[in-house]
Design an enzyme around this catalytic site. Structure first.
Site, short mmCIF file in Angstrom:
data_model
loop_
_atom_site.label_atom_id
_atom_site.label_comp_id
_atom_site.label_asym_id
_atom_site.label_seq_id
_atom_site.Cartn_x
_atom_site.Cartn_y
_atom_site.Cartn_z
N SER A 119 0.86 -1.17 0.00
CA SER A 119 0.00 0.00 0.00
C SER A 119 0.90 1.22 0.00
CB SER A 119 -0.91 0.00 1.24
OG SER A 119 -0.13 0.11 2.41
N GLY A 120 0.29 2.40 0.02
CA GLY A 120 1.05 3.62 0.15
C GLY A 120 1.65 4.11 -1.14
N GLY A 145 4.57 3.73 -2.44
CA GLY A 145 5.35 2.77 -3.22
C GLY A 145 4.52 2.08 -4.29
N SER A 186 11.13 14.62 3.13
CA SER A 186 9.94 15.08 3.84
C SER A 186 10.05 16.57 4.12
CB SER A 186 9.83 14.31 5.17
OG SER A 186 8.80 14.84 5.97
N TYR A 226 13.30 10.78 12.93
CA TYR A 226 12.76 10.80 11.57
C TYR A 226 13.16 12.08 10.84
CZ TYR A 226 9.40 10.48 7.73
OH TYR A 226 8.82 10.42 6.48
#
Length: 332
Positions: free
Chosen positions: A12-13, A15, A171, A193
């Site tokens: 999912s997501g 990718g 990000s 992160y």
């Protein structure tokens, strides 16, 4: 053309959306999906072939948090391919995320709430740990594993007839304030992160300086706020159900609220269609979506110092030499 896409283990997501969108752009490419779970990578392959039955799609197993796994995957890829045209470095983790609700309240009172909601600055913290290689887990998975993979695949990426591309998923949460050269693995902080994504930006910048003359170009993208497995782990699911209508409204004011994986992959696909020689190596390409759902890409200058990038690159090379010493049997 051969392309390698590193995706999280769940099918999912961004990718998966990226793989599907790349095939919509060029059905002739050979797409290799890299996941840390064999069964789920095969399931991802089946999903892609269901909508693109004539596509060339293969898989390779790799856990970016394990140097041995990265080295084995790189060796397998060198055996299977003579060159790689695109490598999408998309895998990442955010373990044990915590939301600072007091900071959100202060942001509301000081007028900084929208900025905090779009960058997570001062809002998100994580609890990191050491992995099996003795490295900080977030640094190892989000940056160092990708770096080692690149180093092991240089022969497939450099010196080709046409330019090759590294496209890193960074990000808007990448902040200089969360990163330190003296603690680049972020062992002493709670924003691992953010630190790892700022390290990603630094790495991309210096790789262009080192390898553009060899036909390799590096870019960084931000998918925006995408509702994925990583995002859903931040809060209990019932809270997300309550918040989702508000988030769709916020998108009228926050263009980086892409929300869907398809929208989040916009910058990745946009770069697929661009000639890298004309791109600015100091720019991050952000996936954006209007309130009515139209996707577009917004370039933004990165807040990176090229001297810091060079020093960090040297530290990565030193760490590479130290950590790969015990894996000589997996090196050519």
């Amino acid at each position: 053309r051969a392309g390698l896409s590193l995706t999280p283990s769940r099918y999912s997501g961004v990718g998966l959306a990226l793989c599907q969108r790349l095939l919509e752009e060029d059905g002739r490419i050979h797409l290799c999906i890299a996941c840390r779970n064999v069964q789920k990578s095969e399931a991802t392959r089946d999903l892609i072939l269901a909508s693109h039955p004539a596509a060339q799609v293969s898989t390779v197993e790799v856990d970016l948090g394990s140097l041995a796994s990265v080295l084995r995957a790189a060796r397998e890829l060198r055996c299977r391919f003579q060159r790689l045209d695109f490598v999408y470095l998309n895998a990442g983790i955010m373990p044990n995320p915590h939301v600072n609700f007091k900071a959100l309240w202060r942001g509301l009172l000081t007028g900084k709430l929208l900025h905090m909601l779009t960058t997570a600055e001062g809002v998100m913290t994580q609890t990191d740990r050491l992995n099996g290689d003795g490295l900080q887990e977030v640094f190892a998975t989000n940056l160092f594993g990708h770096f080692i993979l690149f180093r092991q695949l240089q022969s497939l990426l450099c010196g080709n007839e046409k330019p090759s591309r590294l496209i890193w998923t960074s990000s808007s949460n990448a902040r200089e304030s969360a990163f330190s050269l003296s603690d680049y693995q972020h062992a002493r902080g709670q924003e691992s992160y953010s630190s790892s994504k700022y390290a990603t930006d630094l790495t991309s910048v210096v790789l262009n300086r080192k390898f553009n003359t060899q036909g390799l170009y590096s870019s960084v993208v931000c998918p925006g706020l995408v509702m994925s497995n990583m995002t859903y782990s931040i809060l209990p699911i019932f809270l997300w159900k309550l918040l989702m209508p508000i988030m769709w409204l916020i998108r009228f004011f926050a263009k980086t609220y892409t929300l869907t994986p398809y929208n989040g992959a916009e910058a990745h696909v946009w770069l697929f269609k661009k000639k890298p020689e004309y791109l600015d190596s100091l720019v991050k390409y952000h996936s954006c979506t209007t309130g009515l759902g139209k996707c577009y890409v917004e370039p933004r200058k990165m807040d990176v110092d090229e001297d810091t990038a060079e020093k960090f690159y040297q530290k990565l090379l030193e760490l590479e030499e130290q950590t790969l010493e015990k894996y000589r049997d997996l090196l050519d």
